[in-house]
Design an enzyme around this catalytic site. Structure first.
Site, short mmCIF file in Angstrom:
data_model
loop_
_atom_site.label_atom_id
_atom_site.label_comp_id
_atom_site.label_asym_id
_atom_site.label_seq_id
_atom_site.Cartn_x
_atom_site.Cartn_y
_atom_site.Cartn_z
N ASP A 11 -21.68 16.29 -6.04
CA ASP A 11 -21.38 15.02 -5.35
C ASP A 11 -22.36 13.94 -5.80
OD1 ASP A 11 -19.77 13.53 -3.70
OD2 ASP A 11 -20.89 13.99 -1.87
N ASP A 70 13.41 -4.32 12.96
CA ASP A 70 13.51 -3.63 11.66
C ASP A 70 14.15 -2.26 11.81
OD1 ASP A 70 13.26 -3.68 8.93
OD2 ASP A 70 11.22 -2.89 8.90
N GLY A 89 0.81 -1.21 0.00
CA GLY A 89 0.00 0.00 0.00
C GLY A 89 0.84 1.26 0.00
N LYS A 112 -23.61 8.67 8.63
CA LYS A 112 -22.63 9.53 9.27
C LYS A 112 -21.62 10.01 8.26
CE LYS A 112 -19.27 9.79 13.04
NZ LYS A 112 -18.21 10.39 12.21
N GLY A 113 -21.31 11.28 8.30
CA GLY A 113 -20.28 11.86 7.46
C GLY A 113 -19.27 12.60 8.31
N LYS A 144 -30.59 15.61 10.09
CA LYS A 144 -29.15 15.75 9.89
C LYS A 144 -28.65 16.72 10.95
CE LYS A 144 -25.74 16.64 6.24
NZ LYS A 144 -25.57 16.93 4.79
#
EC number: 2.7.11.1
Length: 772
Positions: A500, A145, A29, A390-391, A411
């Protein structure tokens, strides 16, 4: 996606983090520089490691190390010389670790720019490393490491260790022994390579400290040979059998110190009988160890950092790449395999500036908000079932009107974001009355929160609804598209852009087969100016002031005040409609990743070249008119893209009622389609911002990383090197003493890092074994 709910009441997800830069990249990643959005730590800069689950799961040992890293970071939190963990969470496809951002960058970079350190600078770094490693050992952790890339310097010049993916955490009752063959080969001790029957202990970390000490003082690697084979096998053989080729000019005490740390016989190695052996060595006699532990030693190297987002001490190969959240596949049983991965630091639990803080969930909520007009009129459903969404800026919960028991969705937005909520309320008021736009019923405000009370929609999101259908036809897709186009046209007629448009913002009023859709979430919608002069003026204001579109995929330029922003207009909404239609008809998202190894930059390139096709079984029964409409909407040049007038008049929307052939969409639509759609939309917005001029992937291959870093140095404002004599690493000849040269100019064909695997210092592929 899994939102993480901690006992204290906080959730975090990708929506809470805006990607700013790429700091590193490896086999599993990337590491991003991110900005926190919302909450007590709003606008705080962090480093986020993002790992693909499918790659982590390629080896059982890699999975174990990944889960162990999360546990080690929590165990070590608050330790001064170690990077602190703040969050850990996961989606269906990826794991995320959010840590403090150490702005001074890798010690590797600083060593590259200097060639080697003098005794004073090296001794300071070594002393802080001794304290850091000892703090690990005291907490029953073997690091395994220790290397230049995993040692960071903070803005004051103090050491911070990072990347605990290979660390071994011993649980109560376990023997303090490990057996894995893992790490970076040139830093491995003989017992890690040889793995004796009884395993090895934390003394392996002191061997690695010896290698680091040699590198700091010489700029060279003790077990690599210029002009010879430097495979892992060759390096391992030298570690096991060869003496360290010390330069004759090395300080006598330093040579003895390093020699004892690099003692192949474990019982004779410095540190075998405890850390005091190292602290009491003559080379370290000038160190005040109490001051070292308290971080009050005066740093010798202090990075010159310009601002909070300064990344000059990280590899330009990565920091120059667009910070894109690449698509990934979801592995089977991922939730079970990674259960318990999530974490939120106690230091960042949200307070009253949360989008919805603990105060609303308290038992005495009525007393707390007695003056609230919302709570005087509505009863909030505080149960788990009452949470609808949820945002980053808000939560949506079910509520009930007290006088008649009518159900609504509310909201709830923190007063910290009241201006955004007020703007959304104004736009919703302007578009009321359209059957395909969510209806706003009420607006309230109190000292803590802003409340938008809307109709409650009990149907599913668009793709979820299609996925559950046994039969889905082109005619039904056209009916959905007509409703959606009608809603978007209504917005554009009022000079409003949604900005959006995506499947998760398209909901249905009920689960009934004849239910109408609603376009929801106007949090990023904006009014367009009415004249060209106003539009040009508004663009300048927007570029400075307004973040937009889904924040979990937002570019840094959109979030930073003063930075540039794409010029959004109706054309972006039209392009999104094309992607929605493509997905509905085929069950696939256009431009999506063709393999797990594919980068988001490649998706951007395909978007810019309009590379999508109608091949495959899913398109066999799709009409030519539908394909024509998609092509018109996904045209790269916005001037040539279908206009709203052309869209509403298109033949497919007018004559598709008879197209009753079933589509394959319900059976092939993947569960990750929503996430893939969002990533594609974000790639489009990146490309749109840059005028569709993309970074050539070949310009920054991972293989060049070492070469670029070896040539790093102080640069002036124009990017030119201040010193024409570029410092480079060299390898000492094997089995002979080498003179140290005073010149900082070294042969360009030499380099201590040339042999290394092209893996990032923060993410790498690890070798597995049967035991940890």
């Amino acid at each position: 996606m899994e939102d993480i709910l901690m006992p204290e009441g906080e959730k975090v997800s990708m929506e809470n983090f805006a990607l700013l830069r790429v700091l590193g990249k490896g086999a599993y990643g990337k590491v991003f520089l991110v900005r926190k959005v919302g909450g007590k730590d709003h606008n705080t800069i962090y480093a986020m490691k993002v790992l693909r689950k499918t790659r982590v799961l390629t080896k059982q040992k890699t999975l174990e190390h990944t889960m162990a890293e999360r546990q080690v970071l929590e165990r070590l939190r608050g330790t001064p010389f170690l990077v602190n963990l703040f969050y850990a969470f996961q989606t269906d496809t990826k794991l995320h670790i959010v840590m403090e951002y150490v702005r001074g960058g890798e010690l590797f970079t600083h060593l590259c720019s200097r060639g080697h350190f003098d005794l004073e600078a090296a001794r300071f770094v070594i002393a802080e490393l001794v304290v850091a490693i000892d703090s690990l050992h005291q907490r029953k952790v073997i690091y395994r490491d220790l290397k230049l890339e995993n040692i960071l310097l903070d803005e004051e010049g103090h050491v911070k260790l990072t990347d605990f993916g290979l660390s071994k955490l011993f649980l109560p009752g376990e023997l303090d022994r490990a057996n894995s063959y893992c790490g970076t080969i040139e830093y491995m001790s003989p017992e890690v390579i040889n793995r004796p029957e009884g395993g090895y202990s934390d003394v392996v970390d002191w061997w690695s400290l010896g290698v680091i000490s040699f590198e700091l003082l010489t700029g060279c690697s003790p077990f690599t040979v210029d002009g010879a084979q430097n495979s892992s096998k060759d390096i391992a053989k030298r570690i096991m059998t060869k003496k360290v080729p010390f330069p004759k000019t090395m300080d006598v005490d330093a040579r003895d110190f390093i020699g004892q740390l690099l003692e192949k016989k474990l019982e004779k190695r410095l540190g075998y009988n405890g850390v005091d052996e190292i602290k009491n060595h003559k080379f370290m006699s000038s160190i005040d160890w109490d001051a070292a532990v308290k971080r009050t030693l005066k740093p010798v190297i202090v990075p010159r950092i310009g601002h909070d987002l300064d990344t000059q001490f990280f590899s330009a190969e990565f920091t120059s790449q667009p910070p894109l959240y690449s698509p990934a596949e979801s592995p089977l049983n991922a939730n079970t395999l990674f259960r318990g991965y999530s974490y939120v630091s106690p230091s960042v639990i949200f307070a009253n500036d949360n989008v919805i803080g603990e105060e609303l969930m308290a038992e005495d909520v009525n007393a707390l908000l007695a003056s609230s007009s919302f709570f005087a009129k509505y009863k909030l459903d505080k149960s788990d079932a009452g949470l609808l969404g949820k945002g980053a800026f808000s939560v949506v919960r079910r509520c009930e009107r007290v006088v008649d028991g009518a159900q609504f969705a509310v909201k709830i937005v923190s007063q910290k974001f009241a201006s955004q909520a007020q703007r959304e309320a104004r736009i919703l008021e302007m578009v009321q009355g359209h059957p395909n736009i969510v209806q706003l019923h009420d607006v309230h405000s109190d000292p803590l929160h802003f409340y938008l009370v809307m109709e409650i929609l009990t149907g599913n999101e668009l793709l979820e609804r299609i996925r559950k259908l046994e039969r889905f036809t082109e005619s039904e897709a056209a009916d959905i598209m007509r409703q959606l186009v009608s809603a978007v046209k209504y917005l554009h007629d009022k000079r409003i852009v949604h900005r959006d448009l995506k499947p998760e913002n398209i909901l249905f009023e009920s689960i009934d087969s004849s239910a109408r859709l609603r376009l929801v979430d106007f949090g990023f919608a904006r009014l367009l100016p009415n004249s060209m002069e106003q539009q040009l003026k508004s663009v300048q204001v927007l570029r400075k002031m307004t973040p937009c579109f889904t924040l979990q995929y937002a570019a840094p330029e959109v979030l930073d005040v003063g930075d540039s922003q794409p010029e959004y207009n109706e054309q972006c909404d039209l392009w999104s409609l094309g992607v929605v239609l493509f997905t509905m008809l085929s069950g696939q998202v256009p431009f999506h990743a063709r393999s797990r190894q594919e980068s988001a930059t490649e998706i951007m390139q395909r978007i810019c070249r309009a590379e999508f096709s109608f091949t495959g079984d899913a398109w066999t029964n799709v009409s030519a008119d539908a394909k024509n409409l998609i092509t018109g909407l996904l045209t790269v040049d916005p001037k040539k893209r279908l206009s709203m007038q052309e869209l509403t008049a298109h033949m497919w929307l007018k004559s598709s009622a008879s197209m009753d052939t079933p589509l394959q969409t319900p059976s092939i639509l993947p569960s990750s389609a929503d996430e893939t759609f969002n990533e594609t939309l974000r790639a489009f917005l990146h490309a749109n911002r840059d005028g569709f001029h993309l970074l050539d992937v070949a310009a920054a291959p991972l293989m060049k990383r070492r070469g670029i870093k070896r040539q790093s140095g102080d640069k002036d404002a124009s990017g030119n090197s201040k010193n024409s004599r570029v410092t480079q690493f060299e390898c000492l000849p094997e089995e002979q003493e080498a003179e140290m040269t005073s010149s900082t100019s070294r042969p360009s064909n030499l380099g201590m890092m040339n042999y290394r695997e092209p893996n990032s210092g923060t993410i790498r592929e690890t070798r597995g074994s049967d035991s940890s």
